[in-house]
Design an enzyme around this catalytic site. Structure first.
Site, PDB file in Angstrom:
ATOM      1  N   GLU A 114       0.859  -1.194   0.000  1.00  0.00           N
ATOM      2  CA  GLU A 114       0.000   0.000   0.000  1.00  0.00           C
ATOM      3  C   GLU A 114       0.889   1.236   0.000  1.00  0.00           C
ATOM      4  O   GLU A 114       2.106   1.134   0.190  1.00  0.00           O
ATOM      5  CB  GLU A 114      -0.927  -0.007   1.228  1.00  0.00           C
ATOM      6  CG  GLU A 114      -1.963  -1.113   1.154  1.00  0.00           C
ATOM      7  CD  GLU A 114      -2.915  -1.181   2.343  1.00  0.00           C
ATOM      8  OE1 GLU A 114      -4.018  -1.696   2.163  1.00  0.00           O
ATOM      9  OE2 GLU A 114      -2.556  -0.732   3.449  1.00  0.00           O
ATOM     10  N   HIS A 248      -8.833   9.634   2.980  1.00  0.00           N
ATOM     11  CA  HIS A 248      -8.422   8.530   2.107  1.00  0.00           C
ATOM     12  C   HIS A 248      -8.580   9.020   0.674  1.00  0.00           C
ATOM     13  O   HIS A 248      -9.612   9.587   0.321  1.00  0.00           O
ATOM     14  CB  HIS A 248      -9.309   7.303   2.351  1.00  0.00           C
ATOM     15  CG  HIS A 248      -8.745   6.047   1.772  1.00  0.00           C
ATOM     16  ND1 HIS A 248      -8.660   5.836   0.414  1.00  0.00           N
ATOM     17  CD2 HIS A 248      -8.228   4.934   2.347  1.00  0.00           C
ATOM     18  CE1 HIS A 248      -8.114   4.638   0.198  1.00  0.00           C
ATOM     19  NE2 HIS A 248      -7.841   4.083   1.356  1.00  0.00           N
ATOM     20  N   ARG A 300      -0.681   8.805   1.794  1.00  0.00           N
ATOM     21  CA  ARG A 300      -2.061   9.243   1.565  1.00  0.00           C
ATOM     22  C   ARG A 300      -2.254  10.748   1.499  1.00  0.00           C
ATOM     23  O   ARG A 300      -3.061  11.243   0.723  1.00  0.00           O
ATOM     24  CB  ARG A 300      -2.923   8.751   2.719  1.00  0.00           C
ATOM     25  CG  ARG A 300      -3.434   7.421   2.434  1.00  0.00           C
ATOM     26  CD  ARG A 300      -4.362   6.970   3.470  1.00  0.00           C
ATOM     27  NE  ARG A 300      -4.385   5.541   3.258  1.00  0.00           N
ATOM     28  CZ  ARG A 300      -4.926   4.686   4.085  1.00  0.00           C
ATOM     29  NH1 ARG A 300      -5.485   5.105   5.176  1.00  0.00           N
ATOM     30  NH2 ARG A 300      -4.911   3.414   3.809  1.00  0.00           N
ATOM     31  N   HIS A 361     -11.215   9.682   6.528  1.00  0.00           N
ATOM     32  CA  HIS A 361     -11.037   8.242   6.745  1.00  0.00           C
ATOM     33  C   HIS A 361     -10.550   7.889   8.146  1.00  0.00           C
ATOM     34  O   HIS A 361     -10.999   6.909   8.724  1.00  0.00           O
ATOM     35  CB  HIS A 361     -10.027   7.742   5.704  1.00  0.00           C
ATOM     36  CG  HIS A 361      -9.765   6.273   5.743  1.00  0.00           C
ATOM     37  ND1 HIS A 361     -10.760   5.337   5.532  1.00  0.00           N
ATOM     38  CD2 HIS A 361      -8.625   5.562   5.944  1.00  0.00           C
ATOM     39  CE1 HIS A 361     -10.235   4.113   5.597  1.00  0.00           C
ATOM     40  NE2 HIS A 361      -8.947   4.230   5.865  1.00  0.00           N
ATOM     41  N   ARG A 396      -1.080   8.911   9.120  1.00  0.00           N
ATOM     42  CA  ARG A 396      -0.923   7.473   9.377  1.00  0.00           C
ATOM     43  C   ARG A 396      -0.497   6.715   8.128  1.00  0.00           C
ATOM     44  O   ARG A 396      -1.028   6.930   7.037  1.00  0.00           O
ATOM     45  CB  ARG A 396      -2.252   6.901   9.878  1.00  0.00           C
ATOM     46  CG  ARG A 396      -2.230   5.414  10.083  1.00  0.00           C
ATOM     47  CD  ARG A 396      -3.577   4.938  10.557  1.00  0.00           C
ATOM     48  NE  ARG A 396      -4.594   5.141   9.555  1.00  0.00           N
ATOM     49  CZ  ARG A 396      -5.016   4.196   8.720  1.00  0.00           C
ATOM     50  NH1 ARG A 396      -4.512   2.983   8.766  1.00  0.00           N
ATOM     51  NH2 ARG A 396      -5.974   4.465   7.858  1.00  0.00           N
TER      52      ARG A 396
HETATM   53  C1  SIN Z   1      -7.500   0.648   2.663  1.00  0.00           C
HETATM   54  O1  SIN Z   1      -7.817  -0.507   2.413  1.00  0.00           O
HETATM   55  O2  SIN Z   1      -7.153   1.457   1.812  1.00  0.00           O
HETATM   56  C2  SIN Z   1      -7.595   1.117   4.072  1.00  0.00           C
HETATM   57  C3  SIN Z   1      -6.446   0.641   4.819  1.00  0.00           C
HETATM   58  C4  SIN Z   1      -6.134   1.600   5.914  1.00  0.00           C
HETATM   59  O3  SIN Z   1      -6.857   2.573   6.114  1.00  0.00           O
HETATM   60  O4  SIN Z   1      -5.102   1.411   6.551  1.00  0.00           O
END
Ligand code: SIN
Length: 550
Positions: A114, A248, A300, A361, A396
């Protein structure tokens, strides 16, 4: 009056982790305002970040966390949580969580990637990790003889006793913030019986999640109203870093899909952000090339700001996230929930890009705690999104939040277990909730207006890009709403909607005050009047009854 060893407010991953680690020896009550699975943990798609492969290292995970956190993370907290990650995951595996397998991987489980992560380190259950974890733990909690589960019970107020024996939180009691010796439990509204009950506990744990509903557009469920943060603040706890509300980058843009997240793992597995194909200019362009060398896998805050910039500059309603270059079988295996939900709305993500927008988010700040979840009030703990251990800093890192719930949740349990049973509760007399001086709400519309107003003003004035003027406007309005809801609370019998609205407005005030006090841009807090990042990173700490301290 009900007495327990431990009262846990909240039934997300943080609350259930504490409950299950304690239940062998303690009488535990889990109090949750709706059904057990209705919180945000159940909605978590991506997964849990941990060092689970020999090509990865603690140092790398810590470094990624610190980079995403824009210099504001507490490195000791980050290192502790990262280094405890593998044991926490092992516990979940042993409990039976069906993580996605990959027999070629060292541990036998697939690890995805991610934004902000330099390695593949996210263990997951396809794209419904939180749901699978919660389902597994729910069964254990419901079956455990030492755990009492109170669903549809709203926390009203914490009960504390001060040095001079004065009570706070009780109706008509003194507000003795600053004179706190311990937390005794809390008042809860039993929604079905419409009655406020007293719960006394040696230890009280707030695991109430974040405050996403403070914004008009959010990926969070309706339960995310910042209840723990607001209650702890009113009881006298410090809160920290509340200006860092994480947006997000990719929530589905569709009129009939409220709050549906498109997991960051879609970008982790190659998803590309593009200007919509129907735009007049630059249709289909991969715009992240103009924003950050890490492209779609930048942290993010960077990606959300880039999308916000493109949407505003070009007058778009959304941008597009394109994963169509991956084989349909891969998409089906890794993103079955997203595929099915989009398909139900007429979008075939194996052939069409997904329209997305940023939405609120995650609450990075919260109640100040140490690594054992201890707050400023003895016998009161906070864990998970409601707390601020310093792990997240100014932004975060993806999938670090469930990790924090697991590690700090276990620490809270160990800390409680290590304390000798307290005799203090035996002689405590706490008055029952007294609603003889209030009447039934006669204009519930006041609450729905206040909800709407606070969420809209936060979205418009305290969003991804802030200015001093917008924050001042927000402050003015939030202060009025605070006065109004305080008067309403004093006049009428409590209801779930009223309690949530009161908490939401309190949290909004904390966010605005924190944002106004930060005279720089850092991580998620971007203020056009102060675009520079100051050389020294300092947390924002708000203390009840005092001005900001840094
Ligand atoms: C996501 O699946 O993008 C959310 C994961 C997160 O907020 O850490």
């Amino acid at each position: 009056m009900n007495r327990f060893d431990v009262a846990i407010v909240g039934s997300g991953l943080a609350g259930l982790t504490v409950a299950l680690h304690l239940a062998r020896d303690k009488k535990v009550v889990v109090i949750t305002k709706r059904a057990l699975l209705d919180g945000a943990s159940n909605w978590a798609q991506g997964g849990i970040a941990a060092v689970l492969d020999s090509h990865d290292s603690y140092d790398r995970h810590v470094a990624d966390t610190l980079t995403a956190g824009a210099g504001l993370c507490d490195e000791i907290a980050a290192r502790h949580i990262v280094e405890s990650g593998a044991a926490a995951i092992r516990w979940l595996i042993d409990e039976g969580v069906p993580f996605t397998r990959d027999e070629t991987a060292e541990l036998g489980f697939h690890l995805t990637r991610e934004g902000g992560h330099s390695q593949r380190r996210i263990i997951h259950a396809a794209d419904a990790t939180g749901h699978q974890v919660q389902l597994t733990l729910e069964q254990k909690v419901r079956a455990h003889p030492n755990i009492t589960l109170l669903e549809n019970h709203f926390a009203v107020e914490l009960i504390t006793r001060g040095k001079r024996g004065r009570l706070a939180g009780a109706p008509g009691a003194d507000d003795n913030a600053g004179d706190l010796t311990r937390c005794l439990g809390l008042y809860v509204l039993d929604d079905a019986r419409d009655r406020v009950e007293t719960i006394l506990a040696d230890h009280t744990v707030l695991a109430t999640g974040g405050a996403g509903k403070v914004y008009l557009h959010t990926s969070n469920p309706d339960t995310s109203t910042g209840d723990g943060i607001a209650m702890a603040w009113r009881a006298g706890c410090r809160v920290s870093n509340m200006e860092f509300m994480q947006f997000h980058p990719t929530c589905l843009y569709h009129p009939s899909a409220k709050s549906f997240l498109i997991s960051e793992a879609v970008r982790g597995e190659g998803g590309i952000l593009r200007i919509p194909a129907n735009a007049d200019v630059d249709a289909g362009m991969r715009f992240m090339v103009n924003h950050d060398a890490r492209l779609e896998l930048a942290p993010r805050d960077v990606v959300a700001r880039a999308i916000d910039f493109e949407i505003k500059k070009r007058g778009l309603n959304y941008v597009e996230l394109d994963i169509t270059h991956r084989p349909p079988a891969f998409i089906e295996e890794h993103f079955p929930t997203i595929l099915a939900r989009c398909r139900s709305l007429g979008i075939d993500i194996t052939r069409q890009p997904i329209p997305v927008v940023p939405a609120m988010h995650f609450t990075c700040g919260g109640i100040v705690t140490d690594l054992n979840g201890r707050t400023d009030i003895p016998n009161l703990y906070a864990v998970g999104e409601t707390a601020c251990t310093g792990l997240h800093g100014a932004n975060r890192l993806a999938s670090n939040s469930l990790l924090e719930c697991l590690v700090i949740g276990r620490n809270v349990a160990q800390s409680i277990e290590s304390q000798a049973a307290s005799a203090a509760l035996a002689d405590v007399v706490v008055p029952d909730w007294d609603d003889s001086r209030v009447v039934d709400e006669d204009e519930a519309v006041v609450i729905s207006h206040a909800w709407d107003e606070v969420r809209r003003l936060m979205w418009n004035y305290v969003g991804i890009v802030r200015t001093g003027k917008r924050l001042a406007r927000a402050r003015h309005r939030v202060d009025l709403l605070l006065d109004e809801i305080a008067a309403y609370y004093r006049a009428y019998r409590v209801s779930g909607g009223m309690l949530e609205c009161r908490n939401l407005i309190q949290v909004a005030a904390l966010v605005v005050e924190s944002a106004q006090s930060r005279k720089e841009s850092r991580g998620l807090h971007y203020c056009q009047d102060y675009p520079r990042t100051l050389p020294k990173a300092l947390p924002t700490v708000l203390t009840p009854g005092l001005r900001i301290s840094r």
